[in-house]
Design a protein around this motif. Structure first.
Motif, short mmCIF file in Angstrom:
data_model
loop_
_atom_site.label_atom_id
_atom_site.label_comp_id
_atom_site.label_asym_id
_atom_site.label_seq_id
_atom_site.Cartn_x
_atom_site.Cartn_y
_atom_site.Cartn_z
N GLY A 1 0.79 -1.23 0.00
CA GLY A 1 0.00 0.00 0.00
C GLY A 1 0.82 1.28 0.00
N HIS A 2 2.05 1.20 0.49
CA HIS A 2 2.85 2.42 0.60
C HIS A 2 4.05 2.43 -0.33
N VAL A 3 3.93 1.66 -1.41
CA VAL A 3 4.91 1.76 -2.49
C VAL A 3 4.53 2.98 -3.33
N PRO B 1 -0.47 13.47 -0.58
CA PRO B 1 -0.04 13.02 0.75
C PRO B 1 -0.76 11.74 1.18
N CYS B 2 -0.04 10.90 1.93
CA CYS B 2 -0.61 9.66 2.44
C CYS B 2 -0.66 9.76 3.97
N HIS B 3 -1.59 9.01 4.58
CA HIS B 3 -1.70 9.06 6.05
C HIS B 3 -0.45 8.54 6.74
N CYS B 4 0.41 7.83 5.99
CA CYS B 4 1.63 7.30 6.60
C CYS B 4 2.70 8.38 6.75
N GLY B 5 2.47 9.55 6.14
CA GLY B 5 3.45 10.63 6.24
C GLY B 5 4.25 10.83 4.97
N GLY C 1 2.63 10.13 -2.43
CA GLY C 1 2.60 9.33 -3.66
C GLY C 1 2.39 7.84 -3.44
N CYS C 2 1.95 7.44 -2.25
CA CYS C 2 1.73 6.01 -1.98
C CYS C 2 0.57 5.47 -2.81
N LEU C 3 0.66 4.20 -3.18
CA LEU C 3 -0.42 3.53 -3.91
C LEU C 3 -1.76 3.71 -3.20
#
Ligand SMILES: [Zn+2]
Length: 395
Positions: free
Chosen positions: A242-244, A253-257, A260-262
């Motif tokens: 998911g975070h590639v 932005p992604c919730h992981c910080g 561009g995450c999938l």
């Protein structure tokens, strides 16, 4: 091939190893077992008797047998014991009782917020599970294991969730230890996508050795089966795609910080957000699916693009593990062929021809049952292993 040459001649360990040949459910004669193992007929007879005493193996009527001759074939008796299988999602929980072939005997589902914490959620699970066992008229002593899927990363060696983003209160919680205070059976815990991969394989692809299951829902993840075995990696996080980063992601932005995450582009909420920015009245992944089903062109295009983004990451997976099946599941898979068409478009274009020559990219056949089925597989694999059978015999 199962190595059953070791083990004492008459001890249960020999029987538990012989059982590995019988657990696929195919009927076999003592003679064929002797031939396969190279063991003496008398040794085979003693071990089969031991397994029949445990109820795990049962005589199977021999079609060719006539004149009241006793049956000469034996196979796994799926009814011998039961397991519990739990699918704990972000906002729902399901618990099922299955037999040793994974057939669901009884099941209960409830809306359940995983954020209510481990003691509340696991407490419901244990109570509902035991209630189902009682409703079936079975004894809780017949339970041999429980498999539990949770929506977050799990350290496989300990069964503890580790930094699960949507499971507040669960970080490093000793799930097996807590459950074993209430159920005296082995407790197997894994993340939901891994168990969905096991469930998908058991239902639709039992003879496929290399399968990648992709869950597309609120998040995106995959479970990788390679060489017939679920690959968890060193810490249990293998397949967490998911975070590639994907090319189209740029500054999203992604919730992981990260950016561009999938997951930030192709998950249900991400697709809904993109459509909202185009003026559509959509708030969730299921709204998107509804629009697609009604033939909304913008929604169809957005889902297809999400499929392409997922395909971009899967192209790398295909190069790494060379699966023969990629099954797409999770709530967004209900958008049907549109999502899968996007995945196929990219994977078939970007992968090496040899990798895609026999690669099937399909919608999950197990669908919403994948997780419960996989949780039962996790429990059954453990219970029917040589160690599991030895433990049963010692009870
Ligand atoms: Zn991310």
């Amino acid at each position: 091939m199962v190595d059953i040459s070791r083990g004492s001649a008459l001890g249960i360990s020999g029987a538990s190893e012989l059982f590995q040949l019988l657990r696929d459910g195919a009927p076999r004669t003592r003679a064929s077992l002797a031939q396969t193992t190279g063991l003496a007929r008398s040794t085979i007879a003693a071990r089969v008797d031991e397994l029949m005493r445990l109820g795990l193996v049962t005589p199977v009527a021999d079609a060719a047998s006539t004149g009241g001759r006793p049956p000469s074939q034996f196979a796994l008796n799926p009814a011998a014991r039961i397991v519990l299988a739990a699918d704990l999602g972000a906002s729902h929980a399901t618990i099922a009782v299955t037999d040793l072939s994974g057939t669901v005997l009884a099941e209960r589902s409830e809306p359940m917020d995983i954020a209510r914490g481990p003691e509340t959620v696991l407490g419901w699970m244990v109570e509902a599970g035991l209630a189902l066992v009682a409703e079936l008229g079975r004894d809780r002593k017949e339970l041999v294991a429980i498999g539990i899927g949770v929506p977050g990363p799990v350290e496989h060696s300990t069964g503890r969730p580790v930094n699960p983003p949507i499971m507040p209160g669960w970080d490093r919680f000793d799930v097996p230890g807590w459950v074993q205070q209430h159920l005296e059976v082995p407790v197997l815990v894994d993340n939901d996508v891994n168990i969905m991969a096991l469930g998908e394989r058991a239902l639709a692809w039992p003879n496929v050795e290399h399968l990648v299951f992709v869950k597309v829902a609120t998040g995106i993840g995959s479970g990788v089966i390679s060489g017939g075995l679920l690959q968890r990696g060193a810490q249990g996080i293998a397949g967490d795609i998911g975070h590639v980063r994907v090319a189209r992601g740029a500054d999203v932005p992604c919730h992981c910080g990260n950016r561009g995450c999938l997951e930030a582009l192709a998950s249900g909420p991400a697709i809904a957000r993109a459509l909202r920015e185009q003026g559509a009245d959509v708030h969730s992944g299921s709204d998107v699916v509804e629009l697609v089903k009604r033939g909304d062109i913008d929604a169809i295009q957005a889902v297809r693009q999400a499929g392409r983004d997922i395909g971009e990451v899967l192209t790398a997976c295909v190069s790494l593990v060379n699966p023969s099946v990629i099954a797409i599941g999770g709530s967004m898979a209900r958008a049907g062929e549109h999502l899968i068409a996007g995945v196929r478009e990219v994977v078939y274009t970007r992968s090496m021809p040899l990798a895609t020559e026999h690669l099937a990219i399909v919608q999950s056949a197990a669908a919403e049952n994948a997780a419960v089925l996989g949780a039962s597989m996790l429990a059954i694999h453990h219970a029917l292993s040589p160690e599991g059978i030895d433990a049963l015999a010692a009870r």
